[in-house]
Scaffold this motif. Structure first.
Motif, PDB file in Angstrom:
ATOM      1  N   LYS A  54       1.056  10.084   5.768  1.00 42.46           N
ATOM      2  CA  LYS A  54       1.047   9.420   7.062  1.00 42.46           C
ATOM      3  C   LYS A  54      -0.174   8.521   7.147  1.00 42.46           C
ATOM      4  O   LYS A  54      -1.273   8.887   6.757  1.00 42.46           O
ATOM      5  N   GLY A  55       0.024   7.311   7.660  1.00 44.02           N
ATOM      6  CA  GLY A  55      -1.093   6.383   7.777  1.00 44.02           C
ATOM      7  C   GLY A  55      -0.627   4.955   7.693  1.00 44.02           C
ATOM      8  O   GLY A  55       0.557   4.684   7.433  1.00 44.02           O
ATOM      9  N   PRO A  56      -1.515   4.008   7.912  1.00 38.70           N
ATOM     10  CA  PRO A  56      -1.135   2.592   7.887  1.00 38.70           C
ATOM     11  C   PRO A  56      -0.747   2.124   6.492  1.00 38.70           C
ATOM     12  O   PRO A  56      -1.181   2.692   5.480  1.00 38.70           O
ATOM     13  N   ILE A  57       0.073   1.093   6.467  1.00 40.48           N
ATOM     14  CA  ILE A  57       0.509   0.478   5.214  1.00 40.48           C
ATOM     15  C   ILE A  57       0.146  -1.002   5.250  1.00 40.48           C
ATOM     16  O   ILE A  57       0.330  -1.673   6.273  1.00 40.48           O
ATOM     17  N   ALA A  58      -0.389  -1.496   4.157  1.00 45.51           N
ATOM     18  CA  ALA A  58      -0.765  -2.905   4.055  1.00 45.51           C
ATOM     19  C   ALA A  58       0.305  -3.684   3.299  1.00 45.51           C
ATOM     20  O   ALA A  58       0.931  -3.156   2.374  1.00 45.51           O
ATOM     21  N   ILE A  59       0.510  -4.919   3.713  1.00 46.00           N
ATOM     22  CA  ILE A  59       1.376  -5.850   2.978  1.00 46.00           C
ATOM     23  C   ILE A  59       0.489  -7.000   2.532  1.00 46.00           C
ATOM     24  O   ILE A  59       0.003  -7.783   3.355  1.00 46.00           O
ATOM     25  N   LEU A  60       0.254  -7.095   1.240  1.00 45.45           N
ATOM     26  CA  LEU A  60      -0.552  -8.184   0.688  1.00 45.45           C
ATOM     27  C   LEU A  60       0.398  -9.297   0.266  1.00 45.45           C
ATOM     28  O   LEU A  60       1.124  -9.174  -0.717  1.00 45.45           O
ATOM     29  N   ILE A  91       0.231   0.455  -0.117  1.00 47.13           N
ATOM     30  CA  ILE A  91      -0.051  -0.983  -0.167  1.00 47.13           C
ATOM     31  C   ILE A  91       1.098  -1.674  -0.887  1.00 47.13           C
ATOM     32  O   ILE A  91       1.411  -1.349  -2.038  1.00 47.13           O
ATOM     33  N   ILE A  92       1.733  -2.600  -0.198  1.00 42.87           N
ATOM     34  CA  ILE A  92       2.786  -3.432  -0.782  1.00 42.87           C
ATOM     35  C   ILE A  92       2.140  -4.703  -1.302  1.00 42.87           C
ATOM     36  O   ILE A  92       1.371  -5.359  -0.593  1.00 42.87           O
ATOM     37  N   VAL A  93       2.428  -5.046  -2.542  1.00 39.25           N
ATOM     38  CA  VAL A  93       1.826  -6.224  -3.160  1.00 39.25           C
ATOM     39  C   VAL A  93       2.923  -7.207  -3.527  1.00 39.25           C
ATOM     40  O   VAL A  93       3.811  -6.902  -4.332  1.00 39.25           O
ATOM     41  N   ASP A  94       2.835  -8.394  -2.929  1.00 38.76           N
ATOM     42  CA  ASP A  94       3.871  -9.417  -3.112  1.00 38.76           C
ATOM     43  C   ASP A  94       3.189 -10.782  -3.167  1.00 38.76           C
ATOM     44  O   ASP A  94       3.367 -11.627  -2.298  1.00 38.76           O
ATOM     45  N   LEU A  95       2.375 -10.981  -4.196  1.00 39.11           N
ATOM     46  CA  LEU A  95       1.493 -12.144  -4.280  1.00 39.11           C
ATOM     47  C   LEU A  95       1.886 -13.061  -5.433  1.00 39.11           C
ATOM     48  O   LEU A  95       1.815 -12.667  -6.601  1.00 39.11           O
ATOM     49  N   ARG A 130       0.079   5.120  -2.478  1.00 34.73           N
ATOM     50  CA  ARG A 130       0.796   4.431  -3.556  1.00 34.73           C
ATOM     51  C   ARG A 130       0.798   2.920  -3.347  1.00 34.73           C
ATOM     52  O   ARG A 130       0.798   2.434  -2.214  1.00 34.73           O
ATOM     53  N   PHE A 131       0.873   2.200  -4.469  1.00 34.74           N
ATOM     54  CA  PHE A 131       1.228   0.796  -4.463  1.00 34.74           C
ATOM     55  C   PHE A 131       2.733   0.673  -4.683  1.00 34.74           C
ATOM     56  O   PHE A 131       3.312   1.445  -5.458  1.00 34.74           O
ATOM     57  N   MET A 132       3.366  -0.299  -4.033  1.00 36.14           N
ATOM     58  CA  MET A 132       4.695  -0.745  -4.442  1.00 36.14           C
ATOM     59  C   MET A 132       4.581  -2.252  -4.650  1.00 36.14           C
ATOM     60  O   MET A 132       4.106  -2.977  -3.768  1.00 36.14           O
ATOM     61  N   VAL A 133       5.002  -2.707  -5.822  1.00 39.22           N
ATOM     62  CA  VAL A 133       4.673  -4.065  -6.254  1.00 39.22           C
ATOM     63  C   VAL A 133       5.916  -4.840  -6.676  1.00 39.22           C
ATOM     64  O   VAL A 133       6.757  -4.330  -7.423  1.00 39.22           O
ATOM     65  N   ASN A 134       6.022  -6.066  -6.184  1.00 39.98           N
ATOM     66  CA  ASN A 134       6.987  -7.014  -6.720  1.00 39.98           C
ATOM     67  C   ASN A 134       6.291  -7.711  -7.876  1.00 39.98           C
ATOM     68  O   ASN A 134       5.386  -8.522  -7.677  1.00 39.98           O
ATOM     69  N   CYS A 135       6.701  -7.400  -9.095  1.00 38.22           N
ATOM     70  CA  CYS A 135       6.047  -7.935 -10.289  1.00 38.22           C
ATOM     71  C   CYS A 135       6.679  -9.236 -10.770  1.00 38.22           C
ATOM     72  O   CYS A 135       6.253  -9.795 -11.781  1.00 38.22           O
TER      73      CYS A 135
END
Length: 342
Positions: free
Chosen positions: A140-146, A219-223, A251-256
């Motif tokens: 539980k906690g905030p999630i970041a979208i990069l 943390i979602i990474v979509d850069l 966890r990270f979840m990443v669009n590679c």
């Protein structure tokens, strides 16, 4: 910094579009947008189709007649979209396109589709949907979208998890202003009845900040830039630094992205043509960096061809796929079962 969504493969600009825009193939094919009749499918050719011929038409028309009919349909469909805004900023070439059933954000010189919202359906049929499954497997906690872009992932996540606290990061203030104007981003910045909200941050996500130390459950990474994953994400050191922002068991979840590195992503001795499907991740430089940063703690999948073929990664031990599936709605309940340990 923004996401590399689906490549627009053959988007032909309408005759009245006199801004010298040239549509190429993107991280997420716009054709997907077309062939799905706006049920997204990344990777066909980009015609932004809004209707389709009767599938049984071949029973009553000759092949030549079918071809002529399809050409006319394509011509009609190509004209059924409107450019809402086109401008250049310090970070992006921004193009926002509206069709009868969807709205798309295209960025940089590749004119990749970085965000899409459908007007009559929630799911995109591409990697953005996968991000909405992350809250089910993190503390539980905030999630970041990069790489917030136009907010496609944020819309999906707050719809599915209305109490979620999201921090969305984007480097381009003008892009965020346009997303508020055309993609309903400002609606997400209003707290929901369940307490969920999107907090937008403008800035470079790679600049260290003590304010975000151990802050995020996920943390979602979509850069991406120019249709390719950012070079920083191909460095092990980047992932180790970003990891400092995760809570314990976060966890990270990443669009590679796709096959961005080719043979150079490997040691030079491996022929890509000889790789099995289980080894295809070796063609993706971001996945290689992640595997080195988090050995034994990385899972991956590749989206189906009709959904863009993006490589996806999630860190941490492989979740119990049955439990994960049971905690999310369809189509996610099916797609989460495709994850596998690296």
């Amino acid at each position: 910094m923004r996401g590399c969504p689906l490549p627009l493969t053959k988007l032909a600009p309408p005759p009245h579009l006199g801004i010298g825009t040239k549509f190429n193939s993107f991280p997420f094919p716009i054709a997907a947008i077309a062939t799905h009749s706006l049920t997204p499918t990344p990777k066909p050719s980009l015609f932004l189709s809004t209707h389709h011929p009767n599938p049984n038409a071949h029973l009553s028309f000759s092949v030549a007649a079918q071809q002529q009919q399809q050409q006319q349909l394509d011509t009609d469909e190509e004209e059924k979209f409107q450019v809402l805004t086109a401008l250049k900023t310090d970070y992006n070439d921004i193009l926002i396109v509206d069709t009868p059933k969807s709205r798309m954000l295209l960025l940089d010189s590749s004119h990749s589709v970085h965000s899409i919202l459908y007007k009559e359906q929630k799911w995109t049929g591409s990697y953005w949907d996968e991000f909405a499954s992350l809250p089910a497997i993190v503390p539980k906690g905030p999630i970041a979208i990069l790489g917030l872009g136009g907010g496609t992932a944020a819309h999906l996540m707050l719809d599915l998890w209305p109490s979620l606290q999201l921090d969305g990061w984007e480097i381009d203030q003008i892009l965020i202003d346009k997303a508020r104007d055309y993609f309903g981003l400002s609606d997400l910045e209003k707290t929901t009845e369940d307490g969920g909200v999107l907090n937008v941050h403008i800035g470079d996500v790679f600049i260290p900040s003590k304010d975000f130390h151990r802050r995020y459950a996920g943390i979602i990474v979509d850069l991406f830039s120019d249709g390719k994953v950012l070079p920083q994400l191909q460095e092990v050191s980047t992932w180790l630094e970003l990891h400092e922002r995760l809570k314990a068991n976060g966890r990270f979840m990443v669009n590679c992205g796709g096959v961005d590195g080719g043979p150079s992503a490997m040691d030079g001795s491996t022929d890509p043509e000889n790789l099995s499907s289980d080894e295809s991740w070796l063609l993706n430089p971001a996945l290689i960096a992640l595997s080195k940063a988090f050995p034994g703690q990385l899972s991956w999948k590749r989206m189906p061809k009709e959904n863009g073929e993006n490589f996806m990664a999630v860190t941490g031990s492989l979740p119990d796929l049955e439990s994960w599936s049971a905690s999310v709605p369809s189509p996610l309940s099916r797609s989460v079962k495709d994850w596998r340990p690296l």
